[in-house]
Scaffold this motif. Structure first.
Motif, PDB file in Angstrom:
ATOM      1  N   ALA A  77       0.816  -1.219   0.000  1.00  0.00           N
ATOM      2  CA  ALA A  77       0.000   0.000   0.000  1.00  0.00           C
ATOM      3  C   ALA A  77       0.848   1.267   0.000  1.00  0.00           C
ATOM      4  N   ARG A  78       2.136   1.150   0.341  1.00  0.00           N
ATOM      5  CA  ARG A  78       3.030   2.314   0.318  1.00  0.00           C
ATOM      6  C   ARG A  78       3.418   2.688  -1.100  1.00  0.00           C
ATOM      7  N   VAL A  79       3.267   1.749  -2.062  1.00  0.00           N
ATOM      8  CA  VAL A  79       3.851   1.872  -3.394  1.00  0.00           C
ATOM      9  C   VAL A  79       2.814   2.293  -4.429  1.00  0.00           C
ATOM     10  N   CYS A  80       3.145   3.321  -5.184  1.00  0.00           N
ATOM     11  CA  CYS A  80       2.310   3.772  -6.297  1.00  0.00           C
ATOM     12  C   CYS A  80       3.028   3.417  -7.600  1.00  0.00           C
ATOM     13  N   LEU A  81       2.372   2.643  -8.453  1.00  0.00           N
ATOM     14  CA  LEU A  81       2.914   2.255  -9.749  1.00  0.00           C
ATOM     15  C   LEU A  81       2.479   3.274 -10.799  1.00  0.00           C
ATOM     16  N   LEU A  82       3.449   3.917 -11.434  1.00  0.00           N
ATOM     17  CA  LEU A  82       3.117   4.841 -12.519  1.00  0.00           C
ATOM     18  C   LEU A  82       2.814   4.012 -13.755  1.00  0.00           C
ATOM     19  N   ASP A  83       1.538   4.011 -14.130  1.00  0.00           N
ATOM     20  CA  ASP A  83       1.022   3.040 -15.092  1.00  0.00           C
ATOM     21  C   ASP A  83       0.161   3.750 -16.138  1.00  0.00           C
ATOM     22  N   ILE A 106       8.996   1.034 -18.707  1.00  0.00           N
ATOM     23  CA  ILE A 106       8.291   1.149 -19.982  1.00  0.00           C
ATOM     24  C   ILE A 106       8.385   2.551 -20.531  1.00  0.00           C
ATOM     25  N   LEU A 107       8.615   3.512 -19.671  1.00  0.00           N
ATOM     26  CA  LEU A 107       8.629   4.897 -20.112  1.00  0.00           C
ATOM     27  C   LEU A 107       9.925   5.179 -20.849  1.00  0.00           C
ATOM     28  N   GLY A 108       9.818   5.791 -22.008  1.00  0.00           N
ATOM     29  CA  GLY A 108      10.998   6.073 -22.801  1.00  0.00           C
ATOM     30  C   GLY A 108      11.153   5.152 -23.994  1.00  0.00           C
ATOM     31  N   ASP A 109      10.378   4.071 -24.055  1.00  0.00           N
ATOM     32  CA  ASP A 109      10.419   3.234 -25.241  1.00  0.00           C
ATOM     33  C   ASP A 109       9.595   3.870 -26.347  1.00  0.00           C
ATOM     34  N   ASP A 110      10.060   3.762 -27.569  1.00  0.00           N
ATOM     35  CA  ASP A 110       9.319   4.288 -28.715  1.00  0.00           C
ATOM     36  C   ASP A 110       9.396   3.275 -29.856  1.00  0.00           C
ATOM     37  N   PRO A 111       8.271   2.570 -30.194  1.00  0.00           N
ATOM     38  CA  PRO A 111       6.952   2.730 -29.578  1.00  0.00           C
ATOM     39  C   PRO A 111       6.919   2.132 -28.171  1.00  0.00           C
ATOM     40  N   PRO A 112       5.954   2.594 -27.332  1.00  0.00           N
ATOM     41  CA  PRO A 112       5.918   2.108 -25.951  1.00  0.00           C
ATOM     42  C   PRO A 112       5.626   0.618 -25.866  1.00  0.00           C
ATOM     43  N   ARG A 113       6.351  -0.054 -24.981  1.00  0.00           N
ATOM     44  CA  ARG A 113       6.091  -1.461 -24.688  1.00  0.00           C
ATOM     45  C   ARG A 113       5.467  -1.536 -23.304  1.00  0.00           C
ATOM     46  N   GLN A 133       3.671   9.847 -24.168  1.00  0.00           N
ATOM     47  CA  GLN A 133       4.827   9.088 -23.717  1.00  0.00           C
ATOM     48  C   GLN A 133       5.947   9.998 -23.224  1.00  0.00           C
ATOM     49  N   MET A 134       6.544   9.638 -22.084  1.00  0.00           N
ATOM     50  CA  MET A 134       7.651  10.405 -21.500  1.00  0.00           C
ATOM     51  C   MET A 134       8.901   9.536 -21.411  1.00  0.00           C
ATOM     52  N   THR A 135      10.056  10.185 -21.380  1.00  0.00           N
ATOM     53  CA  THR A 135      11.281   9.474 -21.019  1.00  0.00           C
ATOM     54  C   THR A 135      11.213   9.141 -19.533  1.00  0.00           C
ATOM     55  N   THR A 136      12.043   8.208 -19.091  1.00  0.00           N
ATOM     56  CA  THR A 136      11.983   7.786 -17.688  1.00  0.00           C
ATOM     57  C   THR A 136      12.321   8.926 -16.740  1.00  0.00           C
ATOM     58  N   ASP A 137      13.368   9.701 -17.052  1.00  0.00           N
ATOM     59  CA  ASP A 137      13.720  10.800 -16.152  1.00  0.00           C
ATOM     60  C   ASP A 137      12.624  11.861 -16.123  1.00  0.00           C
ATOM     61  N   THR A 138      11.942  12.081 -17.262  1.00  0.00           N
ATOM     62  CA  THR A 138      10.829  13.040 -17.275  1.00  0.00           C
ATOM     63  C   THR A 138       9.690  12.537 -16.404  1.00  0.00           C
ATOM     64  N   ALA A 139       9.386  11.233 -16.483  1.00  0.00           N
ATOM     65  CA  ALA A 139       8.303  10.671 -15.681  1.00  0.00           C
ATOM     66  C   ALA A 139       8.570  10.839 -14.186  1.00  0.00           C
ATOM     67  N   VAL A 140       9.821  10.599 -13.773  1.00  0.00           N
ATOM     68  CA  VAL A 140      10.165  10.779 -12.362  1.00  0.00           C
ATOM     69  C   VAL A 140      10.103  12.261 -11.994  1.00  0.00           C
ATOM     70  N   ARG A 141      10.583  13.123 -12.896  1.00  0.00           N
ATOM     71  CA  ARG A 141      10.570  14.576 -12.652  1.00  0.00           C
ATOM     72  C   ARG A 141       9.136  15.083 -12.469  1.00  0.00           C
ATOM     73  N   VAL A 142       8.233  14.646 -13.343  1.00  0.00           N
ATOM     74  CA  VAL A 142       6.831  15.063 -13.252  1.00  0.00           C
ATOM     75  C   VAL A 142       6.206  14.524 -11.962  1.00  0.00           C
ATOM     76  N   THR A 143       6.486  13.272 -11.644  1.00  0.00           N
ATOM     77  CA  THR A 143       5.957  12.690 -10.408  1.00  0.00           C
ATOM     78  C   THR A 143       6.405  13.495  -9.199  1.00  0.00           C
ATOM     79  N   ARG A 144       7.675  13.863  -9.168  1.00  0.00           N
ATOM     80  CA  ARG A 144       8.194  14.649  -8.043  1.00  0.00           C
ATOM     81  C   ARG A 144       7.526  16.029  -7.984  1.00  0.00           C
ATOM     82  N   MET A 145       7.320  16.654  -9.138  1.00  0.00           N
ATOM     83  CA  MET A 145       6.659  17.961  -9.157  1.00  0.00           C
ATOM     84  C   MET A 145       5.237  17.871  -8.614  1.00  0.00           C
ATOM     85  N   VAL A 146       4.570  16.751  -8.893  1.00  0.00           N
ATOM     86  CA  VAL A 146       3.186  16.582  -8.446  1.00  0.00           C
ATOM     87  C   VAL A 146       3.113  16.242  -6.962  1.00  0.00           C
ATOM     88  N   VAL A 147       3.872  15.229  -6.529  1.00  0.00           N
ATOM     89  CA  VAL A 147       3.704  14.744  -5.154  1.00  0.00           C
ATOM     90  C   VAL A 147       4.510  15.537  -4.139  1.00  0.00           C
TER      91      VAL A 147
END
Length: 208
Positions: A77-83, A106-113, A133-147
């Motif tokens: 329950a502590r873990v949020c999966l970015l999906d 999965i983030l950063g693959d083109d096309p996404p897998r 679709q985002m790159t992996t570092d962008t996905a983490v960056r956006v997550t940090r900006m939100v949470v």
């Protein structure tokens, strides 16, 4: 209740090796996490996986051979999966609910897998970061900006499919969404533009 300073960002690394693109992304994630007092972890690392020196040098980084399922077996329950397939978008309130944010590679693959599917089946609660679709570092960056920054995901300043220009005659369009920096350019890991330029040169050379 989770607080901004105790967040952990985990990428479940599903490859035995580490390519130069991912290496630059991971170093950027580790450094930015460290700068905000958060932690960064690569999980499910193969025994032969070699952690780059520049990544190992960041104090908040942890290499982990165990899977996220093992690490949080008693506390999913502590873990949020970015999906991308989740029913709900990530929200600032999720920063009060979760303290671990999981990215399935999965983030950063083109096309996404859909490499998140196995983690989804293991019962982690999921959240989306929007439709592009985002790159992996962008996905983490956006997550940090939100949470941590409490910025709604729709209000993050984005640049979609930016054009990267190497010189007067050469440019390429990136097939991803990025966060827009204060200079109006996409925020990318240090050295990434040069790496993309080298790859472009290789492709051009291969034509001859």
């Amino acid at each position: 209740m989770a607080s901004a300073g105790d967040k952990t960002y985990i990428v479940e690394h599903l490859d035995e090796e580490l390519g130069p693109w991912s290496e630059l992304e991971y170093i950027a994630i580790a450094q930015e996490s460290h700068d905000t007092g958060a932690k960064f972890c690569l999980s499910s690392l193969a025994p032969a996986f070699k952690v780059p020196d520049a990544l190992r040098a960041v104090p908040s980084f942890t290499p982990e051979p165990r899977s996220v399922e093992e690490i949080y077996a008693d506390n999913k329950a502590r873990v949020c999966l970015l999906d991308p397939a989740a029913a709900k978008d990530l929200s600032p309130e999720d920063g009060d609910t979760f303290d671990v944010f999981l990215f399935g590679g999965i983030l950063g693959d083109d096309p996404p897998r859909d490499r998140t599917s196995e983690l989804r089946k293991k019962g982690f609660e999921g959240r989306r970061l929007g439709p592009v679709q985002m790159t992996t570092d962008t996905a983490v960056r956006v997550t940090r900006m939100v949470v941590e920054g409490k910025i709604p995901v729709a209000e993050v300043p984005y640049l979609d499919f930016p054009e990267i220009r190497f010189n007067e005659h050469e440019c390429t369009e990136m097939p991803f969404r990025y966060v827009k920096g204060d200079d109006g350019k996409p925020i990318m890991p240090k050295g990434m533009v040069e790496l993309i330029g080298k790859d472009a040169d290789k492709a051009i050379d291969d034509l001859f």
